[in-house]
Design a protein around this motif. Structure first.
Motif, PDB file in Angstrom:
ATOM      1  N   ILE A   1       0.681  -1.393  -0.218  1.00  0.00           N
ATOM      2  CA  ILE A   1       0.115   0.111  -0.037  1.00  0.00           C
ATOM      3  C   ILE A   1       0.774   1.265  -0.043  1.00  0.00           C
ATOM      4  O   ILE A   1       0.705   2.177  -0.714  1.00  0.00           O
ATOM      5  N   LYS A   2       1.821   1.219   0.751  1.00  0.00           N
ATOM      6  CA  LYS A   2       2.939   2.631   0.816  1.00  0.00           C
ATOM      7  C   LYS A   2       3.468   2.523  -0.690  1.00  0.00           C
ATOM      8  O   LYS A   2       3.497   3.716  -1.093  1.00  0.00           O
ATOM      9  N   THR A   3       3.599   1.718  -1.278  1.00  0.00           N
ATOM     10  CA  THR A   3       4.101   1.536  -2.607  1.00  0.00           C
ATOM     11  C   THR A   3       3.217   2.492  -3.580  1.00  0.00           C
ATOM     12  O   THR A   3       3.767   3.155  -4.306  1.00  0.00           O
ATOM     13  N   ILE A   4       2.027   1.972  -3.707  1.00  0.00           N
ATOM     14  CA  ILE A   4       1.036   2.451  -4.354  1.00  0.00           C
ATOM     15  C   ILE A   4       0.715   4.120  -4.117  1.00  0.00           C
ATOM     16  O   ILE A   4       0.682   4.694  -5.073  1.00  0.00           O
ATOM     17  N   ASP A   5       0.799   4.192  -2.863  1.00  0.00           N
ATOM     18  CA  ASP A   5       0.701   5.529  -2.398  1.00  0.00           C
ATOM     19  C   ASP A   5       1.689   6.609  -3.118  1.00  0.00           C
ATOM     20  O   ASP A   5       1.463   7.557  -3.418  1.00  0.00           O
ATOM     21  N   ILE A   6       2.963   5.916  -2.925  1.00  0.00           N
ATOM     22  CA  ILE A   6       3.979   6.614  -3.690  1.00  0.00           C
ATOM     23  C   ILE A   6       3.926   6.885  -5.190  1.00  0.00           C
ATOM     24  O   ILE A   6       4.022   7.951  -5.826  1.00  0.00           O
ATOM     25  N   ALA A   7       3.325   5.861  -5.780  1.00  0.00           N
ATOM     26  CA  ALA A   7       2.795   6.138  -7.185  1.00  0.00           C
ATOM     27  C   ALA A   7       1.579   7.127  -7.334  1.00  0.00           C
ATOM     28  O   ALA A   7       2.030   8.241  -8.338  1.00  0.00           O
ATOM     29  N   ASN A   8       0.663   7.149  -6.611  1.00  0.00           N
ATOM     30  CA  ASN A   8      -0.307   8.244  -6.560  1.00  0.00           C
ATOM     31  C   ASN A   8       0.275   9.563  -6.351  1.00  0.00           C
ATOM     32  O   ASN A   8      -0.099  10.639  -6.816  1.00  0.00           O
ATOM     33  N   LEU A   9       1.193   9.641  -5.345  1.00  0.00           N
ATOM     34  CA  LEU A   9       1.906  11.220  -5.049  1.00  0.00           C
ATOM     35  C   LEU A   9       2.584  11.648  -6.305  1.00  0.00           C
ATOM     36  O   LEU A   9       2.822  12.770  -6.322  1.00  0.00           O
ATOM     37  N   ASN A  10       3.085  10.670  -6.936  1.00  0.00           N
ATOM     38  CA  ASN A  10       4.214  11.013  -8.140  1.00  0.00           C
ATOM     39  C   ASN A  10       3.372  11.005  -9.464  1.00  0.00           C
ATOM     40  O   ASN A  10       4.280  10.886 -10.344  1.00  0.00           O
ATOM     41  N   ASN A  11       2.166  10.907  -9.379  1.00  0.00           N
ATOM     42  CA  ASN A  11       1.555  10.580 -10.998  1.00  0.00           C
ATOM     43  C   ASN A  11       2.046   9.566 -11.577  1.00  0.00           C
ATOM     44  O   ASN A  11       2.368   9.585 -12.941  1.00  0.00           O
ATOM     45  N   TYR A  12       2.525   8.373 -11.021  1.00  0.00           N
ATOM     46  CA  TYR A  12       2.851   7.189 -11.619  1.00  0.00           C
ATOM     47  C   TYR A  12       1.811   6.213 -11.790  1.00  0.00           C
ATOM     48  O   TYR A  12       0.982   6.267 -10.622  1.00  0.00           O
ATOM     49  N   ALA A  13       1.348   5.746 -12.854  1.00  0.00           N
ATOM     50  CA  ALA A  13       0.246   4.599 -12.808  1.00  0.00           C
ATOM     51  C   ALA A  13       0.572   3.340 -12.046  1.00  0.00           C
ATOM     52  O   ALA A  13       1.913   3.077 -11.943  1.00  0.00           O
ATOM     53  N   SER A  14      -0.347   2.645 -11.516  1.00  0.00           N
ATOM     54  CA  SER A  14      -0.199   1.643 -11.019  1.00  0.00           C
ATOM     55  C   SER A  14      -0.834   0.230 -11.644  1.00  0.00           C
ATOM     56  O   SER A  14      -2.175   0.647 -11.764  1.00  0.00           O
TER      57      SER A  14
END
Ligand code: 2PG
Ligand code: MG
Length: 424
Positions: free
Chosen positions: A355-368
């Protein structure tokens, strides 16, 4: 409040017939829930460690040590405890292990307990697993996500480590982006899959399937695989580039040796720039909108080059590159590599870190993209994870074989049960 009464693990088999860990958590009020963990073949070198017995039984692939770690070491530490504090539980599991790579207890034992805890908590609260995932995302990150149905990426032609053919690229996927519902996306994909089978038969090509349910014929080139898929899209009365788009997982680490990309199937050895050009040509010629692991996990110069070359028009997904690891991912973002991440919870070994990894993606505009492994079971947890965290994309193989369709079938039920959820 209900408390944990027992945590029990056994050894079961995955879709390749290889042992894996199954775990059941039971509460004092009688509620219990089970999970099974997946396993990869083309693994990233920095993944958390999957503990295998390495003895003669099951050709060294047994997981009895991981099972024993749950039953004799992890279980006593959690009896009588609150099953709802997911982050606290995961942190304690990580501490109990005490290594960076989870090599003492095994990521397969830690993940099994972590996921079973999510399932039993959702069941006890009488909420769907995907809603529970949305809730724990908020608890862990302080941020909110909106549940949605993911667009599926279906791997209908297999190569690389997942098949015994001569194709070097591991996965050729279709993305039914023009579909207006999840069920329509699955119908279209299944029609294309069956038309591909008929086309292969007509051309006297093999219709046996690879590890993820896609066909695995011998072909002259990667481009031939793309052409066959386009033909099967047309035969299904659908339009490539409008209804259906294409995606590749090169799994390039598998054919990168001595600073070259060796496409053995087509007799080519290319350096990073030449291979980036090879991929760019394919993107220019065909409606390919996503490429995963287009470069080797350690070829960071190649990754940067590829990102600069086609990152503005194509999703570039880091799988072996980021291994769902928050720290490795953040470093990659800072270096400007890729623009999306593949999420596989067994690469990191706990739901909290996932979940922390997905949050980093969300905060940096990377798609998951939430993903299966090539070794799977009937477990459908990833379907709920993709919905609950609203990531928008799931990759879980062909529309064929029970280990793959179990996830699509779970998503079809979610679509039917929750009419307020939409695709994408
Ligand atoms: C991948 C996966 C799943 P494996 O490379 O993306 O498709 O394969 O589980 O073998 O790593
Ligand atoms: Mg991959």
């Amino acid at each position: 409040m209900s408390t944990i009464k027992s945590i029990k693990a056994i050894q079961v088999l995955d879709s390749r017939g290889v042992p894996t860990v199954a775990c059941r958590v039971s509460l004092d009020n009688g509620t219990s829930a089970e999970v099974k963990v997946p396993s990869g073949a083309s693994t990233g070198s920095k993944e958390a460690l999957e503990l295998r017995d390495g003895e003669s039984i099951f050709l060294g692939k047994g997981v009895m040590r991981a099972v024993k770690n749950i039953n004799t070491f992890i279980q006593p530490a959690f009896i009588g405890r609150n099953p709802f504090e997911q982050e606290k539980i995961d942190n304690e599991l990580i501490l109990l292990d005490g290594t960076d790579s989870k090599s003492k207890l095994g990521a397969n034992s830690i993940l099994a307990v972590s996921l079973a805890m999510c399932r039993v908590a959702a069941k006890d609260k009488k909420i769907s697993l995907f809603n529970h995932f949305s809730n724990i995302y908020k608890d862990i990150t302080g941020n909110t996500v909106k549940p949605s149905l993911p667009m599926p990426m279906l791997n209908i032609l297999n190569g690389g480590e997942h098949a015994d053919n001569n194709i070097d690229i591991q996965e050729f996927m279709i993305i039914p982006k023009g579909a207006s519902s999840f069920s329509e996306a699955i119908r279209w994909s299944s029609e294309i899959y069956w038309n591909l089978k008929n086309i292969l038969k007509e051309k006297d090509l093999a219709t046996a399937v690879g590890d993820e349910g896609g066909f695995a014929p011998n072909l002259n080139s990667n481009e031939d695989a793309i052409k066959l898929i386009i033909e099967s899209i047309e035969k299904s009365n659908l339009e490539a580039g409008k209804d259906i788009f294409l995606a590749l997982d090169c799994a390039a680490s598998e054919f990168y040796k001595n600073e070259s990309y060796h496409l053995v199937g087509e007799g080519k050895s290319l350096d990073s720039e030449q291979f980036a050009n090879y991929l760019a040509d394919l993107v220019n010629k065909y409606p390919i909108i996503s490429i995963e692991d287009g470069m080797d996990e350690d070829d960071l110069v190649g990754w940067k080059l590829l990102t600069e070359k086609i990152g503005s028009k194509c999703q570039l997904v880091g799988d072996d590159l980021f291994v769902t690891n928050p720290k490795i991912f953040q470093d990659g973002i800072d270096a400007g590599l890729a623009n999306a991440i593949l999420i596989k919870f067994n690469q990191i070994g706990s739901i909290t870190e996932t979940i922390k990894t997905i949050d980093i993606a969300n905060l940096n505009n990377y798609a998951s993209i939430v993903s299966h492994r090539s070794g799977e079971t009937e477990d459908t947890t990833i379907a709920d994870l993709a919905v609950g965290l609203g990531v928008g994309q799931i990759k879980t193989g062909a529309p064929c074989r029970s280990d793959r369709v179990a996830k699509y079938n779970r998503l079809l039920w979610i679509e039917d049960d929750y009419s307020d959820l939409h695709i994408g």
